[in-house]
Design a protein around this motif. Structure first.
Motif, PDB file in Angstrom:
ATOM      1  N   GLU A  78       0.630 -14.194   0.789  1.00  0.00           N
ATOM      2  CA  GLU A  78       1.243 -14.495  -0.500  1.00  0.00           C
ATOM      3  C   GLU A  78       2.578 -15.223  -0.339  1.00  0.00           C
ATOM      4  OE1 GLU A  78       1.634 -10.882  -2.650  1.00  0.00           O
ATOM      5  OE2 GLU A  78      -0.499 -10.366  -2.530  1.00  0.00           O
ATOM      6  N   GLY A  79       3.249 -15.020   0.789  1.00  0.00           N
ATOM      7  CA  GLY A  79       4.559 -15.622   0.983  1.00  0.00           C
ATOM      8  C   GLY A  79       4.597 -16.749   1.986  1.00  0.00           C
ATOM      9  N   ARG A  80       3.449 -17.169   2.523  1.00  0.00           N
ATOM     10  CA  ARG A  80       3.438 -18.254   3.500  1.00  0.00           C
ATOM     11  C   ARG A  80       3.072 -19.572   2.817  1.00  0.00           C
ATOM     12  NH1 ARG A  80      -1.941 -18.546   7.208  1.00  0.00           N
ATOM     13  NH2 ARG A  80      -0.902 -20.534   7.646  1.00  0.00           N
ATOM     14  N   VAL A  81       3.328 -20.660   3.531  1.00  0.00           N
ATOM     15  CA  VAL A  81       3.041 -21.991   2.971  1.00  0.00           C
ATOM     16  C   VAL A  81       2.103 -22.736   3.899  1.00  0.00           C
ATOM     17  CG1 VAL A  81       5.215 -22.165   1.730  1.00  0.00           C
ATOM     18  CG2 VAL A  81       5.089 -22.952   4.097  1.00  0.00           C
ATOM     19  N   ARG A  82       1.372 -23.689   3.335  1.00  0.00           N
ATOM     20  CA  ARG A  82       0.518 -24.575   4.116  1.00  0.00           C
ATOM     21  C   ARG A  82       1.170 -25.953   4.201  1.00  0.00           C
ATOM     22  NH1 ARG A  82      -1.663 -19.592   2.603  1.00  0.00           N
ATOM     23  NH2 ARG A  82      -3.522 -19.210   3.861  1.00  0.00           N
ATOM     24  N   ASP A  83       0.435 -26.880   4.708  1.00  0.00           N
ATOM     25  CA  ASP A  83       0.939 -28.249   4.872  1.00  0.00           C
ATOM     26  C   ASP A  83       1.305 -28.842   3.509  1.00  0.00           C
ATOM     27  OD1 ASP A  83       1.590 -30.734   5.703  1.00  0.00           O
ATOM     28  OD2 ASP A  83      -0.385 -31.255   6.511  1.00  0.00           O
ATOM     29  N   TYR A  84       2.587 -29.215   3.376  1.00  0.00           N
ATOM     30  CA  TYR A  84       3.058 -29.736   2.094  1.00  0.00           C
ATOM     31  C   TYR A  84       3.747 -31.094   2.221  1.00  0.00           C
ATOM     32  CZ  TYR A  84       7.549 -27.874   3.788  1.00  0.00           C
ATOM     33  OH  TYR A  84       8.658 -27.600   4.540  1.00  0.00           O
ATOM     34  N   MET A  85       3.828 -31.645   3.406  1.00  0.00           N
ATOM     35  CA  MET A  85       4.571 -32.888   3.575  1.00  0.00           C
ATOM     36  C   MET A  85       3.951 -34.071   2.827  1.00  0.00           C
ATOM     37  SD  MET A  85       7.417 -32.821   4.989  1.00  0.00           S
ATOM     38  CE  MET A  85       8.434 -31.569   5.779  1.00  0.00           C
ATOM     39  N   ASP A  86       2.672 -34.013   2.562  1.00  0.00           N
ATOM     40  CA  ASP A  86       2.052 -35.094   1.792  1.00  0.00           C
ATOM     41  C   ASP A  86       2.569 -35.127   0.347  1.00  0.00           C
ATOM     42  OD1 ASP A  86       0.594 -35.807   3.976  1.00  0.00           O
ATOM     43  OD2 ASP A  86      -1.188 -34.653   3.405  1.00  0.00           O
ATOM     44  N   LEU A  87       3.127 -34.002  -0.099  1.00  0.00           N
ATOM     45  CA  LEU A  87       3.674 -33.942  -1.456  1.00  0.00           C
ATOM     46  C   LEU A  87       5.102 -34.452  -1.528  1.00  0.00           C
ATOM     47  CD1 LEU A  87       2.395 -30.359  -2.408  1.00  0.00           C
ATOM     48  CD2 LEU A  87       1.276 -32.551  -2.864  1.00  0.00           C
ATOM     49  N   GLN A  88       5.732 -34.678  -0.358  1.00  0.00           N
ATOM     50  CA  GLN A  88       7.132 -35.103  -0.309  1.00  0.00           C
ATOM     51  C   GLN A  88       7.212 -36.565   0.135  1.00  0.00           C
ATOM     52  OE1 GLN A  88       9.671 -33.372  -1.366  1.00  0.00           O
ATOM     53  NE2 GLN A  88       8.664 -31.374  -1.625  1.00  0.00           N
ATOM     54  N   PRO A  89       7.411 -37.480  -0.792  1.00  0.00           N
ATOM     55  CA  PRO A  89       7.437 -38.904  -0.416  1.00  0.00           C
ATOM     56  C   PRO A  89       8.705 -39.338   0.298  1.00  0.00           C
ATOM     57  CG  PRO A  89       7.878 -38.657  -2.757  1.00  0.00           C
ATOM     58  CD  PRO A  89       7.556 -37.295  -2.252  1.00  0.00           C
ATOM     59  N   ASP A  90       9.797 -38.569   0.161  1.00  0.00           N
ATOM     60  CA  ASP A  90      11.090 -39.024   0.675  1.00  0.00           C
ATOM     61  C   ASP A  90      11.547 -38.282   1.924  1.00  0.00           C
ATOM     62  OD1 ASP A  90      13.079 -40.928   0.424  1.00  0.00           O
ATOM     63  OD2 ASP A  90      14.413 -39.576  -0.681  1.00  0.00           O
ATOM     64  N   ILE A  91      10.850 -37.243   2.332  1.00  0.00           N
ATOM     65  CA  ILE A  91      11.235 -36.497   3.531  1.00  0.00           C
ATOM     66  C   ILE A  91      10.003 -36.318   4.414  1.00  0.00           C
ATOM     67  CG2 ILE A  91      13.116 -35.258   2.398  1.00  0.00           C
ATOM     68  CD1 ILE A  91      11.324 -32.845   2.145  1.00  0.00           C
ATOM     69  N   ASN A  92      10.255 -35.973   5.699  1.00  0.00           N
ATOM     70  CA  ASN A  92       9.162 -35.773   6.643  1.00  0.00           C
ATOM     71  C   ASN A  92       9.457 -34.562   7.529  1.00  0.00           C
ATOM     72  OD1 ASN A  92      11.005 -36.699   8.626  1.00  0.00           O
ATOM     73  ND2 ASN A  92      10.394 -38.819   8.239  1.00  0.00           N
ATOM     74  N   ALA A  93       8.539 -34.286   8.464  1.00  0.00           N
ATOM     75  CA  ALA A  93       8.664 -33.106   9.321  1.00  0.00           C
ATOM     76  C   ALA A  93       9.892 -33.191  10.229  1.00  0.00           C
ATOM     77  CB  ALA A  93       7.395 -32.941  10.160  1.00  0.00           C
TER      78      ALA A  93
END
Length: 412
Positions: free
Chosen positions: A164-179
């Motif tokens: 419930e508190g973890r996240v999956r891959d979300y970088m595709d949702l961020q156009p201005d930042i990266n890993a």
């Protein structure tokens, strides 16, 4: 206006206006109000002198009314035995202990432990542990803060709720930042965390807040650092006794943001997360799994936390593995690095819930980060664990059997 207070068996009423002291006998119907002194099973001399009978753990003694109210002398009763009801489930006999033998509270189990044992037995949950599985909570049996009766259930709950508190891959949702930008932010936050001398829980909760917020809202590049300090501010308020002030975070960010910017971002983050901050981070699992890694010392503990924080800083491991697996893999990689034998014991398998085969891929990734940390431009974590107070574990050679080149050479 009257002031009431209790002294022995006498009830005094003091009038604050007239200064008069009136005395009223508090004895009624043969019942006395007992002073709260000894709440154990043993009756002190004061209670014996007053003619009171002991109250045992299985029965309630009802005092009989004294018919001769005019009687002036009360014979002192003979020393009597106190019955302590045994908490042993297999025996229903009571033990007779005299007052001279002292208290036996250390030998009596708590009511909670008795009920828990009976409930598990009734449900068929009591299984004899394998002899190879060590009892890691045995030394804490007398420590109430260790909650040994509940600790297994607590970690079962953590395992059930960690998704419930973890996240999956979300970088595709961020156009201005990266890993890479995220890793730079984490490296700087580790430096800030060390500068403020914060608790380790604060760092793990900070990164959990950052990742969950970035998975919900698009953030511009120039606001990424603002998200970081606002998330750490929230984590400090949650974990720390003395949390840094807003102005401290403004100062340490070189006044890149105003105080009002931090407060607005803090409110935005809390609204997006719906104030859901009580999440099982890798830290709660690390504490338990390091304890299960017997034998364990400070060097092992520091190395486990170094590998775990490497995994926290790198985006692939942070979003690909759940907190409990990341923590277990850090323990496995640390044991491989230090050459512990066996690499994965039945005790660790029992408490982590993972086999060696399930952890191997994540452990390889952590060892890879360990092998490249010295050459990386992000040095905060490397400097932190290169210091003598951390046993300089960052300077240790990484586990060869988990490196890709070693696998091809057949060294595992």
């Amino acid at each position: 206006m009257f002031l009431f207070f209790l002294k022995s068996n006498t009830f005094f009423i003091i009038s604050l206006f007239s200064g008069e002291v009136k005395q009223k006998n508090a004895i009624a119907d043969g019942r006395n109000r007992r002073v709260l002194q000894d709440i154990g099973n043993f009756v002190n001399e004061r209670a014996a002198a007053q003619g009171k009978k002991p109250i045992t753990e299985g029965a309630v003694v009802v005092a009989q009314a004294v018919k001769g109210a005019q009687r002036k002398q009360v014979d002192k009763p003979k020393p009597e035995n106190v019955i302590v009801i045994s908490s042993d489930e297999k025996s229903e006999k009571s033990k007779h202990v005299t007052k001279r033998q002292g208290s036996s509270r250390k030998d009596v189990k708590t009511l909670t432990s008795i009920l828990s044992a009976r409930s598990k037995a009734a449900c068929g949950l009591v299984n004899k542990l394998n002899d190879s599985i060590k009892n890691i909570d045995g030394a804490d049996a007398g420590n109430e803060l260790a909650v040994t009766e509940y600790v297994d259930d607590i970690y079962k709950f953590y395992k059930l709720t960690e998704d419930e508190g973890r996240v999956r891959d979300y970088m595709d949702l961020q156009p201005d930042i990266n890993a890479k930008m995220r890793s730079i932010l984490v490296d700087w936050l580790i430096e800030v965390h060390r500068k403020f001398e914060l608790m380790p829980e604060t760092l793990y909760l900070t990164m959990n807040i950052v990742d969950r917020f970035l998975s919900m809202k698009v953030v511009r590049r120039k606001e990424l650092q603002l998200v970081g300090i606002s998330a750490m501010l929230i984590a400090c308020k949650y974990e720390e006794i003395w949390a840094p002030e807003v102005n401290d975070f403004v100062f340490i960010s070189d006044n890149a943001y105003a105080r009002e910017h931090v407060l607005v971002m803090e409110k935005t983050i809390l609204d997006k997360l719906e104030w859901y901050l009580t999440v099982p981070t890798p830290y709660v699992f690390l504490v338990r799994f390091v304890k299960a890694s017997v034998p364990s010392d400070d060097k092992m503990e520091d190395l486990v936390f170094y590998l775990a924080e490497l995994g926290l800083m790198q985006y692939p491991s942070a979003v690909s593995y759940c907190p409990s697996m990341l923590a277990a893999a850090a323990v496995y990689a640390a044991r491989c690095t230090l050459g512990e034998s066996p690499l994965w014991s039945e005790t660790l398998k029992h408490h982590t819930g993972y086999s060696e085969e399930q952890l191997i891929e994540c452990a390889k990734l952590l060892v890879k980060f360990h092998s490249t940390a010295a050459e990386s431009k992000l040095k905060a974590l490397y400097r932190k664990f290169s210091s003598p107070d951390r046993n300089a574990v960052a300077l240790l050679a990484p586990a060869k059997c988990l490196l890709p080149i070693a696998i091809h050479d057949g060294e595992c």
